[in-house]
Design an enzyme around this catalytic site. Structure first.
Site, PDB file in Angstrom:
ATOM      1  N   CYS A  68       0.728  -1.362  -0.186  1.00 29.74           N
ATOM      2  CA  CYS A  68      -0.110   0.228   0.118  1.00 29.74           C
ATOM      3  C   CYS A  68       0.810   1.294   0.147  1.00 29.74           C
ATOM      4  CB  CYS A  68      -0.838   0.108   1.136  1.00 29.74           C
ATOM      5  SG  CYS A  68      -2.173  -1.357   1.246  1.00 29.74           S
TER       6      CYS A  68
HETATM    7  C1  BEZ Z   1       0.595  -4.643   1.911  1.00 28.83           C
HETATM    8  O1  BEZ Z   1       0.123  -3.586   1.631  1.00 28.83           O
HETATM    9  O2  BEZ Z   1       1.919  -4.703   1.808  1.00 28.83           O
HETATM   10  C2  BEZ Z   1      -0.104  -5.834   2.430  1.00 28.83           C
HETATM   11  C3  BEZ Z   1      -1.229  -5.607   3.317  1.00 28.83           C
HETATM   12  C4  BEZ Z   1      -1.863  -6.887   3.714  1.00 28.83           C
HETATM   13  C5  BEZ Z   1      -1.349  -8.155   3.202  1.00 28.83           C
HETATM   14  C6  BEZ Z   1      -0.019  -8.337   2.531  1.00 28.83           C
HETATM   15  C7  BEZ Z   1       0.384  -7.289   2.087  1.00 28.83           C
END
Ligand code: BEZ
Length: 211
Positions: A45
């Protein structure tokens, strides 16, 4: 509840990193893109939000208002934005909705319990100026989105909203488009003065009409 193409985008009021937002007022008469995130301070994100900040001018050029959503409170968003700015070498220049009670997430169907009951999925909703949902894409938490593809889709949506054309596989702005099947071949020259090719009776191409 989940939403489908052609539905009216649900309106809502919510706190965000830029203060209280009334969604329809925020959109005004622009196109809009609402994209959801599993959670603050997550690696994928962080890269996505930085990428969108760098592409903000491209969204502005297309008259598209950008807004993100993450299911954490505003104070968390503000601290996370500092990290995004630092690590992605940019400045987050659009609001992030704070949705700790999952109100907007549920309204838009961003919770897919069989994928995760803790995180929202990565969804993208594109909304036209009449507030109709024009595109829905959903990725799992483990896969970051391709925002160049989102811009490409916006180009297609805006073009096909104005002209009786559709865009073929892997089409990019500037390339030939196809004439929609409801246009009779004999009517094409009047509608598309740049010319056309009839490859099959149902497959007619023409130069992109708005450039
Ligand atoms: C991420 O944004 O990196 C992420 C969020 C939840 C699970 C796996 C990755």
């Amino acid at each position: 509840m989940s939403i489908r193409l052609g539905d009216s985008a649900p309106d809502f009021a919510s706190e965000s990193s830029e203060g209280k937002i009334n969604f329809y007022e925020f959109l005004g008469s622009s196109w809009g893109i609402l994209f959801s995130h599993p959670a603050d301070f997550t690696p994928v994100c962080t890269t996505e939000l930085g990428t969108v900040a760098k592409l903000k001018l491209e969204f502005d050029k297309r008259n598209v208002k950008v807004i993100a959503l993450s299911v954490d409170p505003v104070e968390s968003h503000l601290k996370w934005i500092d990290d995004i700015n630092e690590t992605q070498d940019t400045k987050v220049n659009y609001p992030i909705i704070a949705d700790p009670a999952f109100e907007v997430s549920k309204l838009y169907g961003f919770v897919h319990p069989n994928a995760s009951d803790k995180f929202t999925v990565r969804s993208v909703v594109i909304i036209d100026p009449a507030k109709k949902v024009k595109l829905l894409i959903t990725y799992p938490a483990s896969t970051g989105r391709n925002f160049d593809e989102i811009l490409r889709v916006i180009d297609s949506l805006q073009l096909t909203a104005e002209y009786s054309v559709a865009t073929p596989a892997n089409w990019k702005h500037g390339e030939d488009v196809v004439v929609i099947p409801s246009i009779k071949t004999e009517d094409i020259p009047a509608k598309f003065p740049k010319g056309f090719k009839e490859i099959k009776s149902y497959l007619r191409t023409t130069p992109q009409p708005n450039i």
